[in-house]
Design an enzyme around this catalytic site. Sequence first.
Site, PDB file in Angstrom:
ATOM      1  CG  ASP A  23      -4.125   8.820   7.609  1.00  0.00           C
ATOM      2  OD1 ASP A  23      -4.026   7.610   7.864  1.00  0.00           O
ATOM      3  OD2 ASP A  23      -4.361   9.274   6.487  1.00  0.00           O
ATOM      4  CD  GLU A  54      -2.997  -0.553   2.410  1.00  0.00           C
ATOM      5  OE1 GLU A  54      -3.742  -1.499   2.676  1.00  0.00           O
ATOM      6  OE2 GLU A  54      -2.857   0.442   3.151  1.00  0.00           O
ATOM      7  CE1 TYR A  75      -7.482  -1.250   6.832  1.00  0.00           C
ATOM      8  CE2 TYR A  75      -6.128  -0.942   4.868  1.00  0.00           C
ATOM      9  CZ  TYR A  75      -6.303  -0.816   6.233  1.00  0.00           C
ATOM     10  OH  TYR A  75      -5.310  -0.265   6.996  1.00  0.00           O
TER      11      TYR A  75
END
Lengths: 409, 264
Positions: free
Chosen positions: B61, B50, B176
């Site tokens: 994030d 990734e 994911y």
Amino acid sequence: MPDDLMNSYKTGPDEDGRFGDFGGRFVSETLMPLILELEAQYENAKTDQSFWDEMDFLWKHYVGRPSPLYFAERLTERLGGAKIYMKRDELNHTGAHKINNVLGQIILARRMGKTRIIAETGAGQHGVATATVCAKFGLKCVVYMGAHDVERQAPNVFRMRLLGAEVVPVTSGRGTLKDAMNDALRDWVTNVRDTFYCIGTVAGPHPYPAMVRDFQAIIGKEAKEQMQAAEGRLPDTIIAAIGGGSNAMGLFFPFLDDKEVSIIGVEAGGKGVNDKMEHCASLTGGRPGVLHGNRTYLLQDDDGQILEGFSISAGLDYPGIGPEHSWLHDIGRAQYVSITDREALEAFQLCCEMEGIIPALEPSHALAHVMKIAPELPSDHIICMNMCGRGDKDIFTVARALGFEMGEH
Amino acid sequence: MKTRIDAKFEQLKAEGRKAFVSYTMAGDPDAATSLEVIKGLPAAGVDIIELGLPFTDPMADGPTIQLAGQRALEGGMTLQGVLDMVRAFREQDDSTPIVLMGYYNPIYSRGVERFLADAKDAGIDGLIVVDLPPEEDDELCVPAQAAGLNFIRLATPTTDDKRLPTVLQNTSGFVYYVSITGITGAAAAEAGDVGPEVARIKAATDLPVIVGFGIRTPERAAEIARVADGAVVGTAIVGEIAAGKPVDEVLSFVASLADGAHSV
């Protein structure tokens, strides 16, 4: 576009949260179920008379609405043209229009059983309004504020702390309003069960732009009735300052279908709208992009990286704008202009001297545009500008800009 | 259409192995070092790479990855630079899948059609775009699938059974699973929580389910690999790069994580 939509500018957003191509729900999967739930709850509250009864009661007895519509007689004479009215939202409890929206969101949060409120703030006005209403209802309140703003807006930081809020200085990114919004979103994504995110402007993922607009539309609704009472007709021009655009959307929305009323939004031109990007004029100096959950005009570089805005007014210092403004701009229903720091400062001083009103730097931008156009208009032309906040918070900034020593504060 | 990702999972299945997925930020701390790191990842045991596309406002994030993005941007990394990096990697490796992970605006700014053509041509196999939920599928997800790229969706603890089919509908490559409500680099979820969640997703799809967020050690990677089809580690690796570790040390740390994931 089908005929029924062409007849009204007030039907948006569509079911996907779009105003034309703008708006939408550009959020991570963790938040998506939350904003769908919020949308459902808001749709339910919106049509529930008891929700609006509670709002009306608190608007009247806690905020002090309706705010006056004031004829600025000396300013009108001085400029020698159009007749100038001010919608006095700076007289609201906490000194700005921000509380109109906060009240709505907090009442909704209580209906949803949320116990913890988070907010982002730039100049601190939305943070103070949120901390205020949380204190009133005994809710835990956490306000994210860029570290730089914490420093330059010390009085508002202290106010929030007095009101029992936790103020978190944001150092991620460049420590500005957009970073404060990033950190608020990070908090929300972490505390999904008990937390309500109270956004301060008409931006963010659907349903926020529509919901915040609906709560702020009280400004335009009152102004319309008051203008009828004062002049027996609608104003010819309505004007408001725009950072994210909530006070402007609140004034504009009830007038959107009155096609004889011209609508002007005033962006912060900072040091001038040029390629040095020392401004916050997203519409006049930016292009469409996706940030903070919506597609809208943004200040960005050629690679789609977001740029920092610049303005003397911390409340306008945001690189985006509400998506409904982007749409109104593109279809031409509203006109958007920019005013520099210098012009806003002149308007600030003139308003103090001529009307005995110390305006916030945000509406000073709107007033500066009034000063530009009023002298050229006939005396029967009526302008209504939104005096959306008072200037107490800005006196240190203004003193500095005018070279006046205030000493320690 | 079969991508390198599909081929990789077929291979892993045939070998009875779990996948180890690494995340690093393109251009962190600079373009050359970053390329050297990704060139070394397959030998370190990484099954899928990734690659982070830096963005000024990475809302999902934590600080470690946000700072990595800032370093990359300050070093001049751009979307074009990321594509060039992938192209350089493909000169030596034509089988390890590369998934580009980031936010929508840099892609939107380039123009979706042009981006997809360039990404495919450079050798990118899949996309994870954090701020594009299924509700915005027409933006990039649907065009990406048509262009022959996998669009990998995140499922989270807030994705309930009612919503799960919506999330899975246009997903391809793998799913994911974000094991926590929170941002990258946050505290680890309990493995006990992850197992049933992975089982819930697997009951609804034939796609492999990979778990990420909060995995920092070889032991943890092993625990996760036991209950899922693989594990992703990002922040812990980015942290090594941030600490200024030389590339070989970063790669040996990656190898220890990969060994963990492959030990079950």
